[in-house]
Design a protein around this motif. Structure first.
Motif, short mmCIF file in Angstrom:
data_model
loop_
_atom_site.label_atom_id
_atom_site.label_comp_id
_atom_site.label_asym_id
_atom_site.label_seq_id
_atom_site.Cartn_x
_atom_site.Cartn_y
_atom_site.Cartn_z
N ILE A 138 34.81 35.08 38.37
CA ILE A 138 35.86 35.39 39.35
C ILE A 138 35.54 36.72 40.04
CG2 ILE A 138 37.68 34.20 38.06
CD1 ILE A 138 38.76 36.96 37.29
N LYS A 139 36.14 36.92 41.19
CA LYS A 139 36.07 38.25 41.80
C LYS A 139 37.48 38.72 42.15
CE LYS A 139 34.70 36.46 46.31
NZ LYS A 139 33.56 36.23 47.18
N ARG A 140 37.59 40.01 42.21
CA ARG A 140 38.88 40.67 42.42
C ARG A 140 38.82 41.29 43.80
NH1 ARG A 140 40.57 45.95 41.12
NH2 ARG A 140 42.65 46.12 40.21
N ASN A 141 39.72 40.87 44.66
CA ASN A 141 39.76 41.41 46.02
C ASN A 141 40.95 42.34 46.18
OD1 ASN A 141 37.55 39.77 46.88
ND2 ASN A 141 38.95 38.02 47.01
N VAL A 142 40.67 43.53 46.67
CA VAL A 142 41.74 44.51 46.88
C VAL A 142 41.96 44.66 48.38
CG1 VAL A 142 42.51 46.87 46.46
CG2 VAL A 142 41.04 45.73 44.79
N TYR A 143 43.16 44.35 48.84
CA TYR A 143 43.50 44.48 50.26
C TYR A 143 44.31 45.76 50.47
CZ TYR A 143 42.03 39.63 50.24
OH TYR A 143 41.30 38.49 50.07
N PRO A 144 43.77 46.67 51.28
CA PRO A 144 44.42 47.98 51.42
C PRO A 144 45.66 47.92 52.29
CG PRO A 144 42.48 47.88 52.83
CD PRO A 144 42.58 46.55 52.12
N GLU A 145 46.64 47.15 51.83
CA GLU A 145 47.91 47.09 52.53
C GLU A 145 48.89 48.04 51.85
OE1 GLU A 145 48.88 42.98 52.04
OE2 GLU A 145 47.19 42.29 53.25
N MET A 146 50.09 48.01 52.32
CA MET A 146 51.09 48.87 51.68
C MET A 146 52.29 48.00 51.33
SD MET A 146 51.49 51.96 50.69
CE MET A 146 50.55 53.15 51.64
N PRO A 147 52.56 47.68 50.05
CA PRO A 147 51.76 48.08 48.88
C PRO A 147 50.44 47.30 48.80
CG PRO A 147 53.52 46.59 48.22
CD PRO A 147 53.70 46.84 49.68
N VAL A 148 49.52 47.87 48.08
CA VAL A 148 48.20 47.24 47.90
C VAL A 148 48.34 45.81 47.36
CG1 VAL A 148 46.37 47.27 46.14
CG2 VAL A 148 46.58 49.17 47.71
N ARG A 149 47.54 44.90 47.91
CA ARG A 149 47.58 43.52 47.42
C ARG A 149 46.26 43.23 46.72
NH1 ARG A 149 46.45 38.52 50.41
NH2 ARG A 149 46.11 39.82 52.22
N ILE A 150 46.37 42.68 45.51
CA ILE A 150 45.16 42.35 44.75
C ILE A 150 45.16 40.86 44.46
CG2 ILE A 150 43.89 42.73 42.58
CD1 ILE A 150 45.26 45.51 42.49
N GLU A 151 44.06 40.21 44.80
CA GLU A 151 43.95 38.77 44.53
C GLU A 151 42.67 38.47 43.77
OE1 GLU A 151 46.46 36.56 48.11
OE2 GLU A 151 44.27 36.52 48.13
N TYR A 152 42.77 37.42 42.98
CA TYR A 152 41.61 36.97 42.23
C TYR A 152 41.16 35.62 42.78
CZ TYR A 152 43.24 40.55 39.07
OH TYR A 152 43.65 41.74 38.54
N GLU A 153 39.85 35.46 42.89
CA GLU A 153 39.37 34.13 43.30
C GLU A 153 38.08 33.77 42.57
OE1 GLU A 153 38.00 33.48 47.35
OE2 GLU A 153 37.56 35.61 47.58
N LEU A 154 37.77 32.50 42.53
CA LEU A 154 36.54 32.05 41.88
C LEU A 154 35.34 32.40 42.75
CD1 LEU A 154 37.67 28.50 40.70
CD2 LEU A 154 37.33 30.51 39.25
N THR A 155 34.26 32.78 42.13
CA THR A 155 32.97 32.93 42.81
C THR A 155 32.35 31.53 42.95
OG1 THR A 155 31.84 33.10 40.73
CG2 THR A 155 32.59 35.17 41.72
N GLU A 156 31.17 31.47 43.52
CA GLU A 156 30.46 30.18 43.59
C GLU A 156 30.18 29.65 42.17
OE1 GLU A 156 26.68 30.37 45.63
OE2 GLU A 156 26.38 28.21 45.31
N LYS A 157 29.79 30.56 41.30
CA LYS A 157 29.55 30.19 39.89
C LYS A 157 30.83 29.64 39.26
CE LYS A 157 27.87 32.40 35.61
NZ LYS A 157 27.42 33.69 35.02
N GLY A 158 31.94 30.26 39.57
CA GLY A 158 33.23 29.81 39.04
C GLY A 158 33.63 28.46 39.61
N ARG A 159 33.46 28.29 40.92
CA ARG A 159 33.81 27.00 41.53
C ARG A 159 32.91 25.88 41.00
NH1 ARG A 159 34.21 30.24 46.06
NH2 ARG A 159 32.21 29.51 46.87
N GLY A 160 31.72 26.26 40.54
CA GLY A 160 30.82 25.28 39.93
C GLY A 160 31.39 24.65 38.67
#
Lengths: 102, 102
Positions: A64-86
């Motif tokens: 998985i990878k962790r994406n941090v969106y610099p909004e206010m408040p900060v938004r953090i999302e997790y998603e599968l990588t290609e390896k994960g989607r495999g």
């Protein structure tokens, strides 16, 4: 497949998948990127600490990878990588088996 | 597949498979009935106690059965039930993923 001896690549894969909650987390993320709170909603019986630990581990293994969106408040999302989607065929085959036998 | 909510049957299946060594034991037994010692040969890093415990659990879940042959000395073999053999596509998909990603 040659079942007469163990395969190190299988061993590595099963070591990762053979951990409590991993199969649940991957299934949830196959539905698209999720915030921590959204993941918890689908796996309410897992503690925050357990989810945090498992996510760190899966990030370390590049599942998985962790994406941090610099909004206010900060938004953090997790998603599968290609390896994960495999892992989708694995999750699907577990689902099929569960439907027949659980 | 609907990933937007958790499926109890998937949850039940992944709870069983998401245990250390289970995936290894099932893979070994897909090669046919085995004695305890033969199983250990393919999974030497697993302790006797761990293998014994896991086998009891898998027997309880009707994944494997234990056959006792009244020979001298007694011969005991473990084999997959129909439910256990039903896991072959799962094991195969884990193998495929491992070959690509491990």
């Amino acid at each position: 497949m040659d079942y007469s001896k163990m395969c190190p690549k299988y061993e590595c894969a099963t070591e990762l998948l053979g951990k409590k909650w991993t199969g649940m987390i991957v299934r949830v993320l196959l539905g698209g990127p999720k915030r921590f709170k959204e993941m918890k909603e689908q796996i309410p019986e897992m503690s925050d600490k357990m989810l945090t630990d498992r996510m760190k581990e899966l990030e370390h293994c590049d599942i998985i990878k962790r994406n941090v969106y610099p909004e206010m408040p900060v938004r953090i999302e997790y998603e599968l990588t290609e390896k994960g989607r495999g892992l989708e065929p694995v999750i699907q085959s577990i689902q099929d088996w569960g439907e027949n036998w659980c």
